[in-house]
Design a protein around this motif. Sequence first.
Motif, mmCIF file in Angstrom:
data_model
loop_
_atom_site.group_PDB
_atom_site.id
_atom_site.type_symbol
_atom_site.label_atom_id
_atom_site.label_comp_id
_atom_site.label_asym_id
_atom_site.label_seq_id
_atom_site.Cartn_x
_atom_site.Cartn_y
_atom_site.Cartn_z
ATOM 1 N N LEU A 272 0.845 -1.196 0.000
ATOM 2 C CA LEU A 272 0.000 0.000 0.000
ATOM 3 C C LEU A 272 0.885 1.253 0.000
ATOM 4 C CD1 LEU A 272 -3.295 0.520 1.003
ATOM 5 C CD2 LEU A 272 -1.965 1.769 2.654
ATOM 6 N N GLY A 273 0.434 2.306 -0.668
ATOM 7 C CA GLY A 273 1.155 3.587 -0.647
ATOM 8 C C GLY A 273 2.401 3.533 -1.519
ATOM 9 N N ASP A 274 3.442 4.276 -1.103
ATOM 10 C CA ASP A 274 4.670 4.348 -1.899
ATOM 11 C C ASP A 274 5.288 2.971 -2.124
ATOM 12 O OD1 ASP A 274 4.488 7.058 -2.117
ATOM 13 O OD2 ASP A 274 6.343 7.524 -1.044
ATOM 14 N N ALA A 275 5.052 2.035 -1.234
ATOM 15 C CA ALA A 275 5.594 0.679 -1.411
ATOM 16 C C ALA A 275 5.067 0.067 -2.701
ATOM 17 C CB ALA A 275 5.207 -0.198 -0.216
ATOM 18 N N ALA A 276 3.821 0.396 -3.054
ATOM 19 C CA ALA A 276 3.171 -0.217 -4.222
ATOM 20 C C ALA A 276 3.303 0.629 -5.478
ATOM 21 C CB ALA A 276 1.678 -0.419 -3.924
ATOM 22 N N ALA A 277 3.202 1.948 -5.336
ATOM 23 C CA ALA A 277 3.170 2.826 -6.513
ATOM 24 C C ALA A 277 3.491 4.251 -6.088
ATOM 25 C CB ALA A 277 1.773 2.801 -7.138
ATOM 26 N N VAL A 322 -4.822 4.331 -10.291
ATOM 27 C CA VAL A 322 -3.416 4.525 -9.888
ATOM 28 C C VAL A 322 -2.541 4.665 -11.133
ATOM 29 C CG1 VAL A 322 -1.435 3.430 -8.771
ATOM 30 C CG2 VAL A 322 -3.684 3.342 -7.685
ATOM 31 N N GLU A 323 -2.753 3.788 -12.107
ATOM 32 C CA GLU A 323 -1.904 3.848 -13.309
ATOM 33 C C GLU A 323 -2.145 5.140 -14.081
ATOM 34 O OE1 GLU A 323 -2.347 0.082 -15.306
ATOM 35 O OE2 GLU A 323 -1.015 -0.912 -13.856
ATOM 36 N N HIS A 324 -3.405 5.605 -14.097
ATOM 37 C CA HIS A 324 -3.687 6.869 -14.779
ATOM 38 C C HIS A 324 -2.951 8.014 -14.071
ATOM 39 C CE1 HIS A 324 -5.709 9.907 -17.076
ATOM 40 N NE2 HIS A 324 -6.108 10.497 -15.960
ATOM 41 N N LEU A 325 -3.037 8.026 -12.759
ATOM 42 C CA LEU A 325 -2.367 9.091 -12.003
ATOM 43 C C LEU A 325 -0.846 9.043 -12.215
ATOM 44 C CD1 LEU A 325 -3.775 11.102 -9.835
ATOM 45 C CD2 LEU A 325 -2.047 10.080 -8.382
ATOM 46 N N GLN A 326 -0.291 7.842 -12.280
ATOM 47 C CA GLN A 326 1.155 7.728 -12.522
ATOM 48 C C GLN A 326 1.516 8.275 -13.906
ATOM 49 O OE1 GLN A 326 1.707 3.435 -11.465
ATOM 50 N NE2 GLN A 326 3.265 4.237 -10.066
ATOM 51 N N ALA A 327 0.632 8.019 -14.882
ATOM 52 C CA ALA A 327 0.907 8.520 -16.233
ATOM 53 C C ALA A 327 0.856 10.049 -16.245
ATOM 54 C CB ALA A 327 -0.102 7.935 -17.217
ATOM 55 N N VAL A 328 -0.138 10.600 -15.567
ATOM 56 C CA VAL A 328 -0.260 12.065 -15.480
ATOM 57 C C VAL A 328 0.979 12.644 -14.779
ATOM 58 C CG1 VAL A 328 -1.564 13.917 -14.349
ATOM 59 C CG2 VAL A 328 -2.785 12.092 -15.534
ATOM 60 N N ALA A 358 -0.127 18.187 -18.189
ATOM 61 C CA ALA A 358 -0.247 16.735 -18.082
ATOM 62 C C ALA A 358 -1.539 16.230 -18.715
ATOM 63 C CB ALA A 358 -0.172 16.323 -16.615
ATOM 64 N N GLY A 359 -2.245 17.093 -19.422
ATOM 65 C CA GLY A 359 -3.443 16.656 -20.133
ATOM 66 C C GLY A 359 -4.661 16.473 -19.246
ATOM 67 N N SER A 433 -3.285 7.323 -28.267
ATOM 68 C CA SER A 433 -3.845 7.587 -26.938
ATOM 69 C C SER A 433 -3.471 8.998 -26.469
ATOM 70 C CB SER A 433 -3.283 6.578 -25.943
ATOM 71 O OG SER A 433 -1.900 6.816 -25.787
ATOM 72 N N TRP A 434 -4.152 9.495 -25.438
ATOM 73 C CA TRP A 434 -3.832 10.843 -24.943
ATOM 74 C C TRP A 434 -2.386 10.909 -24.477
ATOM 75 C CZ3 TRP A 434 -2.076 12.075 -20.074
ATOM 76 C CH2 TRP A 434 -2.253 11.111 -19.073
ATOM 77 N N GLU A 435 -1.894 9.788 -23.922
ATOM 78 C CA GLU A 435 -0.520 9.773 -23.414
ATOM 79 C C GLU A 435 0.470 9.923 -24.567
ATOM 80 O OE1 GLU A 435 -0.057 6.385 -20.887
ATOM 81 O OE2 GLU A 435 1.918 7.092 -20.272
#
Length: 482
Positions: A272-277, A322-328, A358-359, A433-435
């Motif tokens: 959970l948290g920074d340990a995971a992402a 989470v993955e979307h936020l990481q991409a942003v 960041a779109g 894709s937007w990315e």
Amino acid sequence: MELKQVAVLGGGPGGLFAARLLKLHQPGCRVVVYERSEPERTFGFGVGLQTATQHNLRRADPELLDAILARALPHEMSMSIGDETVAMPIRDLIAIGRGTLLEVLRDQAVRAGVELRYGQQVSAGDVLADLVIAADGVNSATRESRADQFGATIDWHNSLYLWCGADFALHRALFRPETTEHGAFVAHAYPYAPDRSTFLIETDAETWSRAGFDRSGEQVVSGGNDEVALDYLSQTFAGTLRGRRLIGNQTRWLRFRTVRCERWHAGNVVLLGDAAATAHYSIGSGTKLAMETAIALVAALDDADDLATALSSFDAARRPAVEHLQAVATRSMLWWDDFPNRLHLPLEQLLLGYMTRAGKVSLDGFADTAPAVLRRGLAQYAGVAESEVPSANLTDWVLSRPLFSGARSWPTRTVQAGALAGAGLAVVDATRSWEEALSAFEASEKKRWEGDLVGARISSDHRALAAAALASGRVDLIEIDE
Ligand SMILES: Cc1cc2nc3c(=O)[nH]c(=O)nc-3n(C[C@H](O)[C@H](O)[C@H](O)COP(=O)(O)OP(=O)(O)OC[C@H]3O[C@@H](n4cnc5c(N)ncnc54)[C@H](O)[C@@H]3O)c2cc1C
């Protein structure tokens, strides 16, 4: 499902909040948090909590949010270059000292009935529990010891940052670049208590080593500060610091790491948290990620009949956000890397680029936040008076401006299908894709800095992204694939 015993490794925001929420939802469960440090000892300065995070916390735990708001400081944003400063109101932006946030979370966890064990470094194998929540931070030993089960990868960022502070409250949050004999340093600074501000200072690897910080860093003892860097940057940012010295708290130059895991759970252990992402700090979202993920975990434990199902559905439900936020966050990180190259832009146009970097925020979204800044930025883009900028349909307006470049001109920024190919311009492909579209605009902006005129091919659902890229000087012309 009902749990009897849960162990939480790590008393950071993620671990403490997960423990409290779980105990509130399952009062019969014994929840113990193990934290290796002492309660009053933590790294860092203030952290920002955005409006959306506050809404999510309000829904999940209103009492906790009220306790946080009572200790937090609201602020506006601004950018400052040379003698010029532009302020930008952003609703409900708050910051709180990391130590204060942990104090609030500790207090709330104890009120809910959580047991806290400080000064205890524990590994997942040491504890007997139905569920082990490993919220043991970015260096997570739990993740490292089972890296193949979690499918963990870590991307190291090339630039460096120094997380330091000052013993006064800035009037408002501030982005400020300073160019020295070694290169550019950029401060992201914001007040978080009546007598404290965070100063997060970034630089590129070449400037960092030219300034000798590769060597000064080697002298820093464990838990100490890079005093050489603090001295140098106190001089560099003397105006902003009102002559005060920057202060450290285990402060040394670091490279940001983006942590990703293919799976967040293995057996009865969940990361959970920074340990995971992790998500780059320039969108101020690490604490948000940790706390919102705790909400998702507790909901999944409530809904499922057994642990394996709960952890799988938690992973599946939470992963897209989470993955979307990481991409942003990655887009934002890359935008900041190139920030010193944009200092020729007028300040409002630069702010327009910052907000849309960041779109996530469109020109229309920016109009809701800071219409006066946007209007001036768009007038600077189009070379017209502010009174000529409309208050609605901004995307259409931006795409329909003319372009004059030396002897060449175009009646609008949008050319007909197929027209870019024969126009003798550099062309980027922003049709996917937007990315990928944002990557293409990043590439086109770099070509523009070399003096090229650049066109981008986009798909029709990226019109708003293209308008933001045009208005912030990332591209010159657009061709829309219908
Ligand atoms: C420069 C910078 C600025 C930031 N600014 C913001 C911001 O403005 N807004 C925001 O939302 N986020 C921000 N963040 C991110 C935020 O600090 C982290 O994302 C957040 O702290 C993650 O919380 P966590 O609970 O997962 O981990 P941590 O806060 O790192 O807590 C982990 C805890 O686990 C403990 N621990 C580790 N191993 C063990 C063990 N084996 N046994 C017992 N205890 C253990 C550690 O001592 C630590 O206390 C920033 C981060 C950085 C680097």
